[in-house]
Design an enzyme around this catalytic site. Sequence first.
Site, short mmCIF file in Angstrom:
data_model
loop_
_atom_site.label_atom_id
_atom_site.label_comp_id
_atom_site.label_asym_id
_atom_site.label_seq_id
_atom_site.Cartn_x
_atom_site.Cartn_y
_atom_site.Cartn_z
N ASP A 54 44.35 46.81 54.75
CA ASP A 54 43.05 46.63 54.10
C ASP A 54 42.14 47.73 54.61
OD1 ASP A 54 40.58 45.74 53.15
OD2 ASP A 54 41.06 43.63 53.47
N HIS A 70 29.77 42.08 53.41
CA HIS A 70 29.66 40.72 52.87
C HIS A 70 28.19 40.43 52.61
CE1 HIS A 70 33.70 40.54 54.72
NE2 HIS A 70 33.96 39.85 53.64
N GLU A 120 43.48 43.65 46.78
CA GLU A 120 42.01 43.72 46.67
C GLU A 120 41.54 44.97 45.94
OE1 GLU A 120 39.89 43.94 50.44
OE2 GLU A 120 38.03 43.27 49.50
N GLU A 173 39.61 39.54 46.14
CA GLU A 173 40.77 39.68 47.03
C GLU A 173 41.56 38.39 47.19
OE1 GLU A 173 39.68 40.60 51.17
OE2 GLU A 173 37.58 40.55 50.57
N HIS A 223 33.71 39.03 47.75
CA HIS A 223 32.31 39.05 48.18
C HIS A 223 31.52 40.09 47.43
CE1 HIS A 223 33.78 42.56 50.46
NE2 HIS A 223 34.87 41.83 50.60
N ASP A 250 36.22 48.73 48.99
CA ASP A 250 37.01 47.84 49.85
C ASP A 250 38.28 47.51 49.06
OD1 ASP A 250 37.89 45.83 51.56
OD2 ASP A 250 36.15 44.51 51.26
MN MN Z 1 39.14 44.38 52.35
MN MN Z 2 36.84 42.52 51.13
#
Ligand code: MN
Ligand code: MN
Length: 296
Positions: free
Chosen positions: A82, A161, A281, A186, A153, A93
Amino acid sequence: MEIQDYIAAGKIASTVRENARKKDHVGSTLSEICNSIEREIEQKGGKCAFPVNVSLNEIAAHYTAEPNDQKVVTESDLLKIDLGVQVNGYIADTAVTVCYDPNYDYLVQAAEAALREAISIIHVGTKSSDVGKIIENTTKQMGGIPIANLSGHSLERYTIHAGKSVPNIWSIGSFTFQATEAYACEPFVTTSDGSGFVREGKIRNIFSLATRKKTKDDYANRLLDFIWDKFNMLPFALRWLIPEWSEKDARSLLDKLIQYKVVRSYPILVEVNGQRVAQAEHTFIPQQNGVTVTTI
Ligand code: MN
Ligand code: MN
């Protein structure tokens, strides 16, 4: 919202993610994987929005390499990579799961399919509960179950976040997606023997500044200034404080800053029944009749 910066960050993130997907990580240490991905992000002109997460098997999220982490990826592992890229604070992200045990390939495919299906229904005005529902249904159709207490998020500048949760299950209470905001979706998927929940583990190796308030300790305050200067309020790893600080000093100063509640630490998140977890994600910005996936 600087859409060009979101796009630029997303382009770097997606290239780096696809390179990580193609690579054979068996035999590499978690240190080598994190360092090489983070170096690639910087070589491409981005900054890391957070330390690369390399969460193995039943660890769903929030593990990053310790300094000189010698843990080696084996032929039976499932590894979630990630990564986050920021350009002027605007974040991409994204995550990929690589799996070397064919018995668990279906978990990877379920996470990828759930993400694809979710993104296919999103536009301005889509309800977040409908996204949770489609992720839950797709996951179950493919023989897995979603992790209920992990979610996507909303994102803001220098904030990963930002307050809204993009659910991985059908749930009461929802918001509608807006064109003025970026979000990450995600899905996390475990086996039918899993509980569908994660718990906090003992290890904590990702940190972030909680406040810029100074402490009474001048030496600790120097680290505080360094963290703010380098990472703003975004997460960082102990290995990022070296070589400016020795590993020993960095650890003890960080402990002090945590005691003063100036720095917070994030625990690893582990599947409650010890079952393996896969993740996929993307980051996206909703549009009137569809969605711009910045990390596609
Ligand atoms: Mn992530
Ligand atoms: Mn994330």
